[in-house]
Design an enzyme around this catalytic site. Structure first.
Site, PDB file in Angstrom:
ATOM      1  N   GLU A  71     103.305 -44.728 -79.207  1.00 27.78           N
ATOM      2  CA  GLU A  71     102.911 -45.106 -77.834  1.00 27.78           C
ATOM      3  C   GLU A  71     102.433 -46.557 -77.781  1.00 27.78           C
ATOM      4  O   GLU A  71     101.518 -46.894 -77.037  1.00 27.78           O
ATOM      5  CB  GLU A  71     101.821 -44.130 -77.359  1.00 27.78           C
ATOM      6  CG  GLU A  71     101.684 -43.963 -75.847  1.00 27.78           C
ATOM      7  CD  GLU A  71     102.914 -43.374 -75.177  1.00 27.78           C
ATOM      8  OE1 GLU A  71     103.509 -42.431 -75.733  1.00 27.78           O
ATOM      9  OE2 GLU A  71     103.253 -43.865 -74.103  1.00 27.78           O
TER      10      GLU A  71
HETATM   11  C1  LIG Z   1     105.956 -39.352 -85.502  1.00 25.56           C
HETATM   12  C2  LIG Z   1     106.454 -40.313 -84.492  1.00 25.56           C
HETATM   13  C3  LIG Z   1     106.702 -39.890 -83.192  1.00 25.56           C
HETATM   14  C4  LIG Z   1     107.216 -40.778 -82.256  1.00 25.56           C
HETATM   15  N1  LIG Z   1     107.552 -40.319 -80.996  1.00 25.56           N
HETATM   16  C5  LIG Z   1     108.289 -41.124 -80.188  1.00 25.56           C
HETATM   17  C6  LIG Z   1     108.874 -40.610 -78.987  1.00 25.56           C
HETATM   18  O1  LIG Z   1     108.685 -39.438 -78.629  1.00 25.56           O
HETATM   19  N2  LIG Z   1     109.660 -41.436 -78.246  1.00 25.56           N
HETATM   20  C7  LIG Z   1     109.905 -42.733 -78.613  1.00 25.56           C
HETATM   21  O2  LIG Z   1     110.634 -43.414 -77.917  1.00 25.56           O
HETATM   22  N3  LIG Z   1     109.338 -43.256 -79.729  1.00 25.56           N
HETATM   23  C8  LIG Z   1     108.554 -42.480 -80.530  1.00 25.56           C
HETATM   24  N4  LIG Z   1     108.014 -42.988 -81.691  1.00 25.56           N
HETATM   25  C9  LIG Z   1     108.231 -44.396 -82.016  1.00 25.56           C
HETATM   26  C10 LIG Z   1     106.971 -45.245 -81.935  1.00 25.56           C
HETATM   27  O3  LIG Z   1     106.560 -45.381 -80.606  1.00 25.56           O
HETATM   28  C11 LIG Z   1     107.269 -46.580 -82.636  1.00 25.56           C
HETATM   29  O4  LIG Z   1     107.345 -46.309 -84.031  1.00 25.56           O
HETATM   30  C12 LIG Z   1     106.257 -47.654 -82.342  1.00 25.56           C
HETATM   31  O5  LIG Z   1     106.336 -48.042 -81.007  1.00 25.56           O
HETATM   32  C13 LIG Z   1     106.429 -48.894 -83.227  1.00 25.56           C
HETATM   33  O6  LIG Z   1     107.749 -49.322 -83.283  1.00 25.56           O
HETATM   34  P1  LIG Z   1     108.439 -49.584 -84.711  1.00 25.56           P
HETATM   35  O7  LIG Z   1     108.191 -48.399 -85.562  1.00 25.56           O
HETATM   36  O8  LIG Z   1     109.839 -49.994 -84.514  1.00 25.56           O
HETATM   37  O9  LIG Z   1     107.625 -50.786 -85.337  1.00 25.56           O
HETATM   38  P2  LIG Z   1     107.902 -52.370 -85.099  1.00 25.56           P
HETATM   39  O10 LIG Z   1     108.072 -52.623 -83.650  1.00 25.56           O
HETATM   40  O11 LIG Z   1     108.960 -52.819 -86.015  1.00 25.56           O
HETATM   41  O12 LIG Z   1     106.514 -52.998 -85.546  1.00 25.56           O
HETATM   42  C14 LIG Z   1     106.169 -53.223 -86.942  1.00 25.56           C
HETATM   43  C15 LIG Z   1     104.800 -53.926 -86.998  1.00 25.56           C
HETATM   44  O13 LIG Z   1     104.879 -55.212 -86.373  1.00 25.56           O
HETATM   45  C16 LIG Z   1     103.900 -55.335 -85.347  1.00 25.56           C
HETATM   46  N5  LIG Z   1     104.447 -56.125 -84.243  1.00 25.56           N
HETATM   47  C17 LIG Z   1     105.642 -55.981 -83.625  1.00 25.56           C
HETATM   48  N6  LIG Z   1     105.758 -56.888 -82.638  1.00 25.56           N
HETATM   49  C18 LIG Z   1     104.617 -57.605 -82.612  1.00 25.56           C
HETATM   50  C19 LIG Z   1     104.111 -58.679 -81.807  1.00 25.56           C
HETATM   51  N7  LIG Z   1     104.794 -59.171 -80.790  1.00 25.56           N
HETATM   52  N8  LIG Z   1     102.867 -59.136 -82.071  1.00 25.56           N
HETATM   53  C20 LIG Z   1     102.125 -58.633 -83.065  1.00 25.56           C
HETATM   54  N9  LIG Z   1     102.553 -57.622 -83.860  1.00 25.56           N
HETATM   55  C21 LIG Z   1     103.776 -57.111 -83.637  1.00 25.56           C
HETATM   56  C22 LIG Z   1     103.584 -53.900 -84.923  1.00 25.56           C
HETATM   57  O14 LIG Z   1     102.283 -53.788 -84.346  1.00 25.56           O
HETATM   58  C23 LIG Z   1     103.698 -53.162 -86.253  1.00 25.56           C
HETATM   59  O15 LIG Z   1     102.503 -53.261 -86.972  1.00 25.56           O
HETATM   60  C24 LIG Z   1     107.451 -42.125 -82.622  1.00 25.56           C
HETATM   61  C25 LIG Z   1     107.171 -42.563 -83.919  1.00 25.56           C
HETATM   62  C26 LIG Z   1     106.711 -41.672 -84.853  1.00 25.56           C
HETATM   63  C27 LIG Z   1     106.501 -42.161 -86.272  1.00 25.56           C
END
Ligand SMILES: Cc1cc2nc3c(=O)[nH]c(=O)nc-3n(C[C@H](O)[C@H](O)[C@H](O)COP(=O)(O)OP(=O)(O)OC[C@H]3O[C@@H](n4cnc5c(N)ncnc54)[C@H](O)[C@@H]3O)c2cc1C
Length: 596
Positions: free
Chosen positions: A442
């Site tokens: 989220e």
């Molecule tokens: C168990 C689980 C359930 C989930 N359920 C859903 C769901 O129902 N629907 C759905 O759509 N998604 C879902 N997600 C996805 C979840 O919302 C994402 O994993 C999350 O938003 C982060 O995206 P990412 O994993 O691609 O990380 P990334 O976006 O790659 O981020 C990696 C790191 O970089 C940091 N970062 C990225 N951009 C910036 C910036 N501009 N400034 C500073 N820091 C930054 C982030 O804070 C993080 O620490 C789920 C994930 C999990 C693991």
């Protein structure tokens, strides 16, 4: 392991004595139509029974079993299907839903309490009703009348569940770069093609149909976040008469093996020209998602409190029972080989820190829910606008601070058990594993902090911050002569002044250095959260202190003493946070990539 008990006493205290929720509900005609104090109380009682009696007993076994994937079909852990049926029979998915389409129209101040009990009892299960309620909210706010009539009643009843499909393998935080496409058909529908990952309860066997809200791009969409649209894509197509038709062309490719919330299915969803319908306007999908995100983000913050409450209940029971060493002041239970560990100051530090965050956090989530209710239901434009500002400001704090402190409390609860907290038997390690995701999904907590500092505080040039500061200032002024509050008002005023100064400082820096906001944001959110909980504890004292003297149950006196601990030991953390923020971004940005 202590059996999870819904914290009804504390919830009733907050609603009735701290926030006077019945008066708020009575002031909002659309809410007053649906709820009165007796109805609310009956709902809380029933919610507590479901959480403690139905959901909590399934929690451990579901963690052991996990959801199972077999050739595209997902089976939920044993007992989940029946528990989901209980949710359907009670109409719990639609507790806060729009009555025009079969929802119960209950205020968020009440719904939030149900959510906490459900999440505290069984977070993996609780995600299914939570995601469904979120999807309903987006559909109700942005869908056409036709879509609402066709889908909302069965989603509110829970016969159909909901899922939110945003994330793709290469696009999580940065949804502007998603690749899922939606091609228009002649009949007004769209063909949706692409891969979504991490979709919570994207596939399962608990509901008859699963309604996916999917972010995708139209063929001629502008690049970036302004080119994203939102589509409703049902697992089974729905015929004109409301019966279920053929299976839509998408499927669950696999489910993730993961650290926690193992009972829930986290799905890879492959859309292959699946039939979908536009929700809201073309290219305004992200804005539509954000409507429901304020609700969902508070819901995730509440998951943090729920897990921490369960951990606190276990730790309290264990600390009273486990005997180890003697109290520093001499034997407390000389008839035993050693004293219960609750005599030791450090064990008390851990329990009180948990209590400070859990009970203060519950007050904060109720406070935010109150603003959500006003922003949604107030007739008066000015009152509604003011509340909208508060919601915008406080939502990232609720999501990130309550989950950061929720995890901290879960880890402390594990620590109270010593080595027994690390092994499976007592359930403490599961709570740590389950709670961890709340900081990530989220929108990660780092992104929440950027939202607070960049978009809300700097973006409004401090105006949104002023709304909160003014609310605390009013409280301080109104209660200046309250003798019970005497020891708390000065440190609260000092903490708010510190937050004012730091806010000024960062507003000043933001124009000079592009890294200023990013370097300050996480510590700023923490400072904000600690101060906001100080305010909550002062409000708790105001309600509890007059009753503390003759209180044999220890409930009210315990509140006042916990507030003292919060003010003595937790609120002062704001001093070091402020100092760190003032140091700016230089040290953070000085290293070259190689120097890492
Ligand atoms: C168990 C689980 C359930 C989930 N359920 C859903 C769901 O129902 N629907 C759905 O759509 N998604 C879902 N997600 C996805 C979840 O919302 C994402 O994993 C999350 O938003 C982060 O995206 P990412 O994993 O691609 O990380 P990334 O976006 O790659 O981020 C990696 C790191 O970089 C940091 N970062 C990225 N951009 C910036 C910036 N501009 N400034 C500073 N820091 C930054 C982030 O804070 C993080 O620490 C789920 C994930 C999990 C693991």
């Amino acid at each position: 392991m202590a059996e999870y008990q819904a914290p009804l006493r504390d919830i009733r205290f907050l609603l009735n004595e701290v926030f006077d929720a019945p008066a708020l509900w009575a002031s909002l005609p659309k809410v007053a139509e649906n709820v009165d104090p007796e109805t609310a109380d009956a709902i809380l009682e029933e919610a507590g029974k479901i959480a403690g009696g139905v959901l909590a007993p399934l929690n451990r076994e579901a963690d052991e079993q996990g959801s199972k994937w077999d050739n595209g079909e997902v089976t939920a852990p044993d007992g989940f299907k029946e528990a989901y049926q209980t949710i359907v029979e009670g109409g719990w998915n639609g507790l806060g839903g729009n009555p025009e389409f079969g929802g119960m129209g209950m205020p968020k101040t009440l719904v939030a309490q149900f959510e906490e009990m459900m999440q505290g009892a069984n977070m993996a299960f609780g995600l299914a009703p939570m995601l469904t309620a979120g999807a309903c909210l987006a559909l109700d706010a942005h869908g056409s009348q036709e879509l609402k009539e066709k889908y909302l009643p069965n989603m509110y009843s829970g016969v159909w569940s909901g899922a939110m499909d945003l994330t793709e393998p290469h696009a999580g935080t940065d949804l502007g770069i998603i690749r899922t496409k939606a091609e228009p058909n002649d009949d007004g529908s769209f063909n949706v093609t692409g891969t979504k990952i991490f979709i919570t309860w994207g596939e399962h066997d608990m509901a008859e149909n699963i309604i996916h809200l999917v972010l995708a791009k139209l063929p001629d969409a502008p690049k970036g976040p302004k080119g994203i649209s939102l589509f409703l894509v049902p697992k089974f197509l729905v015929n004109e008469d409301g019966s279920l038709g053929e299976r839509n062309s998408f499927s669950c490719g696999s489910i993730e093996k993961k650290m926690g919330i193992k009972g829930s299915a986290t799905c890879v969803m492959n859309f292959d020209g699946a039939k979908g319908w536009l929700v809201g306007e073309e290219n305004k999908g992200l804005a539509a998602m954000f409507t429901m995100m304020n609700y969902e983000r508070l819901g995730v913050g509440i998951q943090g409190i729920g897990a921490a409450e369960a951990s606190l209940q276990n730790a309290r029971e264990y600390a009273l029972d486990r005997i180890q060493s003697r109290a520093p002041t001499g034997a407390q239970q000389p008839e035993k080989a050693a004293d219960p560990i609750i005599v030791h100051p450090d064990v008390r530090r851990m329990l009180l820190t948990m209590k400070g965050y859990v009970e203060g956090g519950r007050a904060f989530s109720t406070y935010v829910a109150q603003w959500l209710d006003i922003s949604k239901y107030a007739d008066d434009d000015e009152r509604r606008k003011h509340a909208e500002g508060m919601v915008a400001l406080l939502t990232p704090v609720a999501k990130a601070f309550l989950t950061d402190r929720g995890l901290e409390a879960c880890i402390l609860g594990q620590q109270v058990f010593g080595g027994h907290g690390f092994v499976r038997e007592w359930g403490q390690e599961q709570l740590v594993r389950d709670c961890r995701i709340t900081q990530i999904y989220e929108g990660t907590n780092g992104i929440q902090a950027l939202d607070l500092m960049g978009r809300k505080v700097v973006g409004s040039q401090g105006k949104l911050y002023e709304l909160f500061a003014q609310d605390v200032a009013n409280f301080l002024e109104e209660n200046a002569d309250n003798e019970h509050l005497h020891p708390f008002l000065e440190p609260l005023a000092a903490a708010v002044e510190r937050l004012d100064d730091v806010t000024e400082h960062v507003l000043g820096q933001a124009g000079n250095s592009p890294d200023a906001v990013g370097a300050a944001s996480v510590d700023y959110l923490d400072l904000f959260g600690l101060t906001a909980l100080g305010y909550m504890w002062a409000r708790i004292v105001k309600a509890a202190a007059p009753q503390a003297a003759g209180d044999t149950s220890g409930f009210y006196s315990g509140k006042v003493k916990t507030a003292r601990f919060y003010f003595d030991r937790l609120l002062p953390k704001t001093v070091s946070l402020a100092e760190g923020i003032r140091s700016g971004s230089d040290a953070m940005m000085a290293l070259t990539a190689e120097e890492f």
